[in-house]
Design an enzyme around this catalytic site. Structure first.
Site, PDB file in Angstrom:
ATOM      1  N   ILE A 119      12.909 -23.383  -4.881  1.00 19.86           N
ATOM      2  CA  ILE A 119      13.781 -22.264  -5.213  1.00 19.86           C
ATOM      3  C   ILE A 119      13.040 -21.362  -6.190  1.00 19.86           C
ATOM      4  O   ILE A 119      12.731 -21.762  -7.312  1.00 19.86           O
ATOM      5  CB  ILE A 119      15.113 -22.744  -5.827  1.00 19.86           C
ATOM      6  CG1 ILE A 119      15.772 -23.814  -4.940  1.00 19.86           C
ATOM      7  CG2 ILE A 119      16.034 -21.560  -6.098  1.00 19.86           C
ATOM      8  CD1 ILE A 119      16.120 -23.369  -3.534  1.00 19.86           C
ATOM      9  N   GLU A 120      12.735 -20.169  -5.745  1.00 23.32           N
ATOM     10  CA  GLU A 120      12.051 -19.177  -6.566  1.00 23.32           C
ATOM     11  C   GLU A 120      13.095 -18.221  -7.128  1.00 23.32           C
ATOM     12  O   GLU A 120      13.926 -17.704  -6.392  1.00 23.32           O
ATOM     13  CB  GLU A 120      11.048 -18.413  -5.691  1.00 23.32           C
ATOM     14  CG  GLU A 120      10.284 -17.335  -6.402  1.00 23.32           C
ATOM     15  CD  GLU A 120       9.313 -16.608  -5.474  1.00 23.32           C
ATOM     16  OE1 GLU A 120       8.679 -15.646  -5.940  1.00 23.32           O
ATOM     17  OE2 GLU A 120       9.201 -16.987  -4.277  1.00 23.32           O
ATOM     18  N   LEU A 121      13.068 -18.011  -8.425  1.00 23.18           N
ATOM     19  CA  LEU A 121      13.922 -17.039  -9.080  1.00 23.18           C
ATOM     20  C   LEU A 121      13.035 -15.878  -9.486  1.00 23.18           C
ATOM     21  O   LEU A 121      12.021 -16.077 -10.173  1.00 23.18           O
ATOM     22  CB  LEU A 121      14.614 -17.642 -10.304  1.00 23.18           C
ATOM     23  CG  LEU A 121      15.415 -18.910 -10.054  1.00 23.18           C
ATOM     24  CD1 LEU A 121      16.032 -19.415 -11.354  1.00 23.18           C
ATOM     25  CD2 LEU A 121      16.492 -18.694  -8.992  1.00 23.18           C
TER      26      LEU A 121
END
Length: 126
Positions: A119-121
């Protein structure tokens, strides 16, 4: 044909409780359990959560735990996100780092959900 946005994606999880903890308690999404199905919502999008492969049909031909790599654009600063995630005791895998996204240069940090999905923010500059 033109597209305006993504409506939803499906996450297949091995552990519903751990999955909901990550997306609701760590990332701050809203849990929706309408109709006996589970989803997490943010803005006008949602992630449907399946608790076993091909739980609802039709489904992906080869659903696999931990096979997703998602990038979510945040509101606010990446520094605030780092502080919030750190205060909750959740590990950050990488970042902040510079990346290229759909709209150009951005800064990102990376987490893994309990199933191993990346999960890339991301934060775009002004």
């Amino acid at each position: 044909m033109e597209f305006s946005n993504i409506d939803h994606i499906v996450i297949t999880t091995q552990d519903l409780g751990a999955c909901l903890h990550f997306y609701v308690d760590i990332l701050g999404m809203e849990h929706d359990a309408a109709g006996g199905r589970h989803a997490v919502r943010f803005g006008n999008q949602k992630f449907n959560i399946h608790t076993r492969k091909a739980e609802f049909l039709p489904a992906a031909e080869h659903p696999a735990y931990g096979s997703l790599d998602l990038c979510l654009v945040i509101s606010g600063s990446l520094e605030e996100a780092v502080q919030e995630i750190g205060a909750k005791g959740y590990p950050i895998e990488l970042g902040p780092v510079e990346r290229n996204g759909a709209r150009g240069r951005m800064r990102s940090l990376y987490l893994r959900d309990p199933d191993g999905n990346l999960i890339e923010l991301a934060e775009y500059g002004e």
